[in-house]
Design a protein around this motif. Structure first.
Motif, PDB file in Angstrom:
ATOM      1  N   LYS A  44      85.538  45.591  -3.422  1.00 22.48           N
ATOM      2  CA  LYS A  44      86.851  45.143  -3.859  1.00 22.48           C
ATOM      3  C   LYS A  44      87.535  44.556  -2.637  1.00 22.48           C
ATOM      4  O   LYS A  44      87.816  45.254  -1.665  1.00 22.48           O
ATOM      5  N   TRP A  45      87.812  43.261  -2.693  1.00 21.06           N
ATOM      6  CA  TRP A  45      88.328  42.566  -1.510  1.00 21.06           C
ATOM      7  C   TRP A  45      89.226  41.431  -1.949  1.00 21.06           C
ATOM      8  O   TRP A  45      88.899  40.664  -2.861  1.00 21.06           O
ATOM      9  N   LYS A  46      90.378  41.310  -1.315  1.00 20.44           N
ATOM     10  CA  LYS A  46      91.358  40.283  -1.671  1.00 20.44           C
ATOM     11  C   LYS A  46      91.186  38.993  -0.878  1.00 20.44           C
ATOM     12  O   LYS A  46      91.971  38.066  -1.031  1.00 20.44           O
ATOM     13  N   GLY A  47      90.182  38.965  -0.014  1.00 13.78           N
ATOM     14  CA  GLY A  47      89.975  37.793   0.826  1.00 13.78           C
ATOM     15  C   GLY A  47      90.493  37.991   2.227  1.00 13.78           C
ATOM     16  O   GLY A  47      90.138  37.258   3.150  1.00 13.78           O
ATOM     17  N   MET A  48      91.334  38.991   2.405  1.00 11.94           N
ATOM     18  CA  MET A  48      91.861  39.364   3.717  1.00 11.94           C
ATOM     19  C   MET A  48      91.928  40.883   3.787  1.00 11.94           C
ATOM     20  O   MET A  48      92.015  41.560   2.761  1.00 11.94           O
ATOM     21  N   ILE A 255      85.090  31.680 -11.626  1.00 12.14           N
ATOM     22  CA  ILE A 255      84.976  32.034 -10.206  1.00 12.14           C
ATOM     23  C   ILE A 255      86.263  31.651  -9.477  1.00 12.14           C
ATOM     24  O   ILE A 255      86.816  32.443  -8.703  1.00 12.14           O
ATOM     25  N   TYR A 256      86.735  30.436  -9.740  1.00  9.27           N
ATOM     26  CA  TYR A 256      87.992  29.993  -9.128  1.00  9.27           C
ATOM     27  C   TYR A 256      89.156  30.877  -9.568  1.00  9.27           C
ATOM     28  O   TYR A 256      89.985  31.281  -8.755  1.00  9.27           O
ATOM     29  N   ASN A 257      89.209  31.183 -10.854  1.00  5.33           N
ATOM     30  CA  ASN A 257      90.324  31.958 -11.393  1.00  5.33           C
ATOM     31  C   ASN A 257      90.376  33.361 -10.790  1.00  5.33           C
ATOM     32  O   ASN A 257      91.454  33.856 -10.424  1.00  5.33           O
ATOM     33  N   ALA A 258      89.206  33.991 -10.659  1.00  3.38           N
ATOM     34  CA  ALA A 258      89.163  35.348 -10.104  1.00  3.38           C
ATOM     35  C   ALA A 258      89.444  35.352  -8.608  1.00  3.38           C
ATOM     36  O   ALA A 258      90.114  36.250  -8.089  1.00  3.38           O
ATOM     37  N   GLY A 259      88.938  34.343  -7.898  1.00  2.00           N
ATOM     38  CA  GLY A 259      89.063  34.336  -6.450  1.00  2.00           C
ATOM     39  C   GLY A 259      90.357  33.777  -5.916  1.00  2.00           C
ATOM     40  O   GLY A 259      90.952  34.338  -4.987  1.00  2.00           O
ATOM     41  N   PHE A 260      90.836  32.670  -6.518  1.00  2.00           N
ATOM     42  CA  PHE A 260      91.970  31.964  -5.926  1.00  2.00           C
ATOM     43  C   PHE A 260      93.240  32.018  -6.766  1.00  2.00           C
ATOM     44  O   PHE A 260      94.270  31.494  -6.350  1.00  2.00           O
ATOM     45  N   VAL A 261      93.164  32.632  -7.941  1.00  2.00           N
ATOM     46  CA  VAL A 261      94.359  32.877  -8.741  1.00  2.00           C
ATOM     47  C   VAL A 261      94.689  34.363  -8.730  1.00  2.00           C
ATOM     48  O   VAL A 261      95.822  34.765  -8.439  1.00  2.00           O
ATOM     49  N   PHE A 263      93.106  36.477  -6.704  1.00  2.00           N
ATOM     50  CA  PHE A 263      92.807  36.935  -5.337  1.00  2.00           C
ATOM     51  C   PHE A 263      91.944  38.195  -5.337  1.00  2.00           C
ATOM     52  O   PHE A 263      92.200  39.143  -4.610  1.00  2.00           O
ATOM     53  N   ASN A 264      90.914  38.175  -6.169  1.00  2.00           N
ATOM     54  CA  ASN A 264      89.934  39.260  -6.209  1.00  2.00           C
ATOM     55  C   ASN A 264      88.582  38.658  -5.861  1.00  2.00           C
ATOM     56  O   ASN A 264      87.786  38.315  -6.734  1.00  2.00           O
ATOM     57  N   MET A 265      88.329  38.510  -4.558  1.00  2.00           N
ATOM     58  CA  MET A 265      87.137  37.832  -4.091  1.00  2.00           C
ATOM     59  C   MET A 265      85.858  38.576  -4.459  1.00  2.00           C
ATOM     60  O   MET A 265      84.815  37.955  -4.712  1.00  2.00           O
ATOM     61  N   SER A 269      82.903  36.976  -6.634  1.00  2.00           N
ATOM     62  CA  SER A 269      81.520  36.972  -6.167  1.00  2.00           C
ATOM     63  C   SER A 269      80.574  37.473  -7.248  1.00  2.00           C
ATOM     64  O   SER A 269      79.411  37.037  -7.317  1.00  2.00           O
ATOM     65  N   THR A 270      81.038  38.365  -8.100  1.00  2.00           N
ATOM     66  CA  THR A 270      80.221  38.863  -9.200  1.00  2.00           C
ATOM     67  C   THR A 270      79.923  37.737 -10.187  1.00  2.00           C
ATOM     68  O   THR A 270      78.777  37.554 -10.610  1.00  2.00           O
ATOM     69  N   TRP A 271      80.949  36.979 -10.550  1.00  2.00           N
ATOM     70  CA  TRP A 271      80.747  35.816 -11.426  1.00  2.00           C
ATOM     71  C   TRP A 271      79.810  34.799 -10.768  1.00  2.00           C
ATOM     72  O   TRP A 271      78.933  34.231 -11.418  1.00  2.00           O
ATOM     73  N   ALA A 272      80.005  34.582  -9.471  1.00  2.00           N
ATOM     74  CA  ALA A 272      79.179  33.626  -8.741  1.00  2.00           C
ATOM     75  C   ALA A 272      77.719  34.074  -8.689  1.00  2.00           C
ATOM     76  O   ALA A 272      76.807  33.237  -8.729  1.00  2.00           O
ATOM     77  N   SER A 273      77.491  35.386  -8.611  1.00  2.00           N
ATOM     78  CA  SER A 273      76.123  35.904  -8.590  1.00  2.00           C
ATOM     79  C   SER A 273      75.414  35.608  -9.903  1.00  2.00           C
ATOM     80  O   SER A 273      74.231  35.242  -9.924  1.00  2.00           O
TER      81      SER A 273
END
Length: 297
Positions: A44-48, A255-261, A263-265, A269-273
């Motif tokens: 679980k990571w927010k990107g920072m 992937i974009y929505n989860a990561g950059f909207v 902020f659950n990187m 990553s799970t979707w990207a996998s």
């Protein structure tokens, strides 16, 4: 003898030295991101800040997420447009090969989307297909009011519009160029023999052209899968933003929505996998096709 051995060793190392830069690029820009993405899918990571290990929780959340299954359904619908996206450029290429009058202008028109790029074409298409946009205005002025639809506001219509525009029209120009290049390598004696036998255009097309470019068709099909699965985001983002609702929401957009909207990187990553696994399966299928063709030849 020692000198000869050193020469042989040096020559045996030269191929590895030549491919070393490419291997380094593959490791840095392909293998490392893939491994890092799979690794982050367990956190679980927010990107920072600090990442917290949560095991398979992201995967459990994803499989219970309704938007994930909606994105799978939407992606499958878009894949259904691949046959049309293959057949149409082949037919047009075969006609152009016969020397269609004014084909230079026609070629410029159909290839224009590839020059402008997905982002610009997404914006243009979004304007064109608005309820009060140019397409509906033209249809109304022609008395075809029944065909002036609300293209981007109705879920099913928006998804099918995306399939036609992105899956077929946007790639039509490059497809024509691709298949024209493939047809240029066909032995002209085959067409001469077909004319002597009295074969009509359609029979010649089906019995001579199609078998001669079979490998190119298979390659284009695989490329079309990759384009829809992993390269549609720039167009969708500027065309419909995944809407209305989740009507044009795909795996890539998720992937974009989860990561950059959201902020659950880690979750992104799970979707990207999942997307990586699907693309890897298609790549393996492509390699198998290439080996099969090489064995036949």
């Amino acid at each position: 003898m020692k000198h000869l051995t050193s020469i042989v060793k040096r020559e045996s190392m030269e191929p590895y030295l030549l491919i070393a830069p490419l291997l380094l690029l593959l490791l840095v820009f392909i293998l490392y991101p893939v491994v890092a993405n799979i690794y982050l899918s367990f956190f679980k990571w927010k990107g920072m800040g600090k990442a917290t290990f949560i095991g398979l929780d992201n995967y459990r959340t994803m499989f219970a997420d309704e938007t994930f299954w909606i994105s799978i359904k939407n992606t499958l619908v878009l894949l259904l447009y691949i046959p049309l996206g293959v057949i149409l450029p082949i037919l047009i290429s075969a006609l152009l090969r016969e020397g269609l009058k004014g084909w230079s202008l026609f070629r410029a028109i159909i290839y224009l989307p590839n020059i402008l790029g997905y982002v610009i074409m997404g914006m243009i298409s979004s304007i064109m297909f608005r309820k009060l946009g140019p397409i509906n205005n033209v249809l109304i002025h022609l008395g075809l009011d029944a065909f002036a639809l609300d293209w981007l506001s109705k879920p099913d219509l928006a998804l099918n519009t995306l399939g036609l525009v992105y899956g077929v029209w946007l790639r039509l120009g490059f497809g024509c160029i691709f298949f024209l290049a493939a047809m240029s390598s066909i032995d002209e004696s085959l067409y001469d023999a077909a004319k002597i036998d009295g074969a009509l255009w359609w029979r010649t097309f089906w019995n001579v052209t199609i078998p001669s470019i079979r490998f190119s068709i298979e390659f284009w099909i695989v490329l079309s899968f990759i384009e829809i699965l992993a390269r549609a985001f720039p167009f969708i983002y500027t065309f419909s933003r995944g809407g209305p609702g989740f009507a044009t929401f795909t795996l890539e957009y998720g992937i974009y929505n989860a990561g950059f909207v959201a902020f659950n990187m880690g979750y992104a990553s799970t979707w990207a996998s999942v997307l990586f696994v699907v693309c890897a399966i298609i790549a393996v299928f492509q390699v198998a096709l290439m080996r099969k063709n090489s064995d036949v030849q």
